[in-house]
Enzyme design. Structure first.
Site, PDB file in Angstrom:
ATOM      1  NE  ARG A  85      -2.196  -0.984   3.685  1.00 51.45           N
ATOM      2  CZ  ARG A  85      -1.868   0.039   4.471  1.00 51.45           C
ATOM      3  NH1 ARG A  85      -2.175   1.276   4.110  1.00 51.45           N
ATOM      4  NH2 ARG A  85      -1.216  -0.148   5.597  1.00 51.45           N
TER       5      ARG A  85
ATOM      6  CE  LYS B 186      -5.979  -4.373   4.154  1.00 53.28           C
ATOM      7  NZ  LYS B 186      -6.628  -5.065   5.301  1.00 53.28           N
TER       8      LYS B 186
ATOM      9  CG  HIS C 269      -7.454  -4.752  10.127  1.00 52.84           C
ATOM     10  ND1 HIS C 269      -6.148  -4.388  10.340  1.00 52.84           N
ATOM     11  CD2 HIS C 269      -7.438  -5.490   8.985  1.00 52.84           C
ATOM     12  CE1 HIS C 269      -5.381  -4.865   9.374  1.00 52.84           C
ATOM     13  NE2 HIS C 269      -6.137  -5.539   8.544  1.00 52.84           N
TER      14      HIS C 269
ATOM     15  CB  SER D 124      -0.421  -6.254   7.008  1.00 55.93           C
ATOM     16  OG  SER D 124       0.192  -7.081   6.064  1.00 55.93           O
TER      17      SER D 124
ATOM     18  CE  LYS E  94      -5.734  -9.186   9.876  1.00 60.33           C
ATOM     19  NZ  LYS E  94      -4.399  -8.669   9.533  1.00 60.33           N
ATOM     20  CB  THR E  95      -4.094 -15.126   6.982  1.00 59.60           C
ATOM     21  OG1 THR E  95      -4.630 -13.869   6.557  1.00 59.60           O
ATOM     22  CG2 THR E  95      -4.511 -16.194   5.999  1.00 59.60           C
TER      23      THR E  95
ATOM     24  CG  ASP F 148      -7.611  -8.307   6.256  1.00 60.63           C
ATOM     25  OD1 ASP F 148      -6.857  -8.197   7.243  1.00 60.63           O
ATOM     26  OD2 ASP F 148      -7.644  -7.462   5.344  1.00 60.63           O
TER      27      ASP F 148
ATOM     28  NE  ARG G 280      -0.003  -9.011   1.674  1.00 58.95           N
ATOM     29  CZ  ARG G 280      -0.656  -8.790   2.803  1.00 58.95           C
ATOM     30  NH1 ARG G 280      -1.667  -9.579   3.144  1.00 58.95           N
ATOM     31  NH2 ARG G 280      -0.302  -7.819   3.596  1.00 58.95           N
TER      32      ARG G 280
END
Length: 526
Positions: A56, A198, A217, A235, A239-240, A254, A318
């Site tokens: 980003r 996003k 988030h 990020s 989380k994943t 997410d 990613r």
């Protein structure tokens, strides 16, 4: 320029002969290959390289300062204002640019698994592989039920259109601009596909609080009995990885909303970091890489096998794939109220406990603090971990004041009596460069114990620096791993590092005005 005029222009753009509508995954892959937008890997995934922008670009993100929203936006370094006339001129240029392309790709998609808070999204892309990304990440029309409750937003994405900062009023050639009044998102100059996802998340974060829905988030999963857990974190914090397990159903990785009836996913897919991806450590993610999956900036070996260990293009490699690629996915992706909430932080100083129980004061303090270490590659220019405080573990995507989201979370924790834990997925035994990254096996064991209730009543040790309750024991975790000071070779160095981090917490918290004494009691004791 009126919203009606904008919609007419977009409709005219979509009537042109260069528009390709709702292409299937095979059609998009074939088209992207024919256009030389990327290559197929040995697993059948589509691999694309995004050029200079591999993450980003937050300094190039703006919100149009419009009368209807100007008093509701938390303006500043995150939510940068831009005048309506600059947006209008850029929008005209982007649409003219897209009209001249040999092919443009259109898709109707959605955000929000619960139809009562579902947002239609019209996505117009210059690249076929961006359409493939959108197909995998957003909810697909054929998979949802019920009419969407919200009016649609349109994404106009033209990576090949580069702005001229002097003439166009942007900071650089790249721009991501959200207009809430015109319900349009302009993206140009950057091929990083995550900007689309996003931007829609930011829109949901603005719209839903006024409907008494908390946007979050976080990732979420549930067991077969419906017991739900949330995993907050920026990020790269896990989380994943931690929410995708074969013994629990994945709700999403997410972005979620928490309504009066429970939790629902915003998305129809996952966008997983895959640096260091290994089938033994993260089997759900590894095996989701197949035909239709988009791999971003992953180095390929000569036989086109992905080299997940390589960071030669970026640390922020990613994989984008649909939830249906995860065997344990819960569809539709909705669940009840969470019983356990985990705040994930990748602490690069190596002093935070790997897991600790939070009382209500600490939960609110750490949610507002949102401490982590920004990991390499997640944003343009970040090459090694940097300490960062991101309120609500998602400040880059929060248009409103963080206190609004924090207040809503506190009320929901109280109402549903959720247990809250702080989990350090970062470093132990020393800071980044000296210590080592927390062993994923131990982190999984601690998370499993928290979710199963094994840590709810176990005895605890109070951390001297932060006042956190560290479980004295945890199944399948050596006791010394639970206490950071025991993992350092030099206790005085640990204490100095802990004191320095505590000072940073206190200094950061001065940004919040009018917080209650109860919340302040949740901070470090030093």
């Amino acid at each position: 320029m009126s919203m009606l005029h904008d919609h007419l222009q977009i409709e005219n753009l979509l009537k042109q002969s260069n528009i390709h509508r709702q292409l299937t995954v095979p059609q998009l892959v074939e088209t992207a290959l024919n256009r030389h937008e990327g290559t197929l890997t040995s697993d059948g995934a589509f691999r694309a390289v995004t050029g200079d922008y591999t993450g980003r670009s937050p300094k190039d993100r703006f919100i149009v300062d419009e009368d209807s929203i100007t008093n509701e936006i938390d303006w500043g370094a995150v939510n940068q204002p831009i005048p309506p006339d600059i947006f209008d001129r850029l929008e005209q240029k982007v649409m003219a640019y897209l009209a001249e392309q040999p092919a443009v790709f259109y898709r109707k998609a959605f955000a929000g698994a619960d139809s009562r808070w579902r947002l239609p999204v019209d996505i117009i892309n210059e690249y076929a592989w961006h359409q493939l990304f959108a197909h995998q990440l957003f909810l697909r029309p054929e998979e949802i039920e019920g009419e969407a409750a919200l009016d649609p937003f349109t994404i106009l994405s033209a990576p090949g259109f580069k702005a001229d900062p002097e003439r166009d009023g942007t900071r650089s050639e790249a721009f991501v601009i959200i207009s809430f009044e015109k319900r349009t998102i302009l993206i140009g100059g950057t091929a990083y596909a995550g900007e689309m996802k996003k931007a829609i998340f930011s829109i949901m974060n603005y719209l839903l609080p006024s409907m008494d829905v908390l946007p979050m988030h976080c990732s979420a999963n549930a067991d077969k009995d419906g017991n739900t857990a949330l995993f907050f974190g920026l990020s790269g914090t896990g989380k994943t990885t931690l929410s995708a397990t074969d013994d629990r159903m994945l709700i999403g990785d997410d972005e979620h909303g928490w309504s009066k009836d429970g939790v629902f996913n915003f998305e129809g897919g996952c966008y997983a970091k895959c640096i260091g991806l290994h089938p033994d450590k993260e089997p759900e993610i590894f095996h989701a890489v197949r035909f239709g999956t988009v791999l971003e900036n992953v180095k390929l070996k000569e036989n086109r096998t992905p080299d997940y260990e390589s960071a030669s293009l970026t640390e922020n490699t990613r994989a984008a794939y649909p939830l249906t690629a995860v065997p344990s996915a819960k569809l539709p992706s909705t669940a009840g109220h969470p019983e356990v909430i985990l705040f994930l932080t990748a602490d690069a100083t190596g002093v935070l406990p790997p897991i600790s129980r939070l009382n209500r004061s600490q939960a609110m303090y750490h949610f507002l603090s949102g401490y982590t270490s920004k990991l390499a590659g997640t944003e343009r220019g970040v090459t090694e971990p940097q300490p960062v405080f991101s309120p609500c573990f998602g400040a880059p995507f929060l248009p409103r004041d963080p206190s609004i989201y924090a207040k809503m979370l506190g009320e929901k924790i109280d109402q549903h009596e959720a247990e809250v834990y702080l989990v350090n997925t970062g470093w132990t035994g020393g800071a980044y460069g000296t210590g080592s990254r927390m062993d994923l096996r131990f982190t999984r064991a601690m998370v499993r114990a928290a979710i199963n209730g094994d840590l709810k009543h176990t005895s605890s040790i109070t951390d001297a620096a932060f006042g956190l309750e560290i479980p004295a024991t945890c199944p399948n975790v050596p006791p010394e791993v639970l206490q950071p000071r025991l993992m350092w070779d030099n206790i005085s160095e640990y204490e100095a590092a802990a004191s320095a981090l505590a000072d940073k917490f206190h200094a950061n918290f001065t940004r919040f005005k009018n917080v209650t004494s109860e919340i302040l009691r949740g901070g470090p004791v030093l």
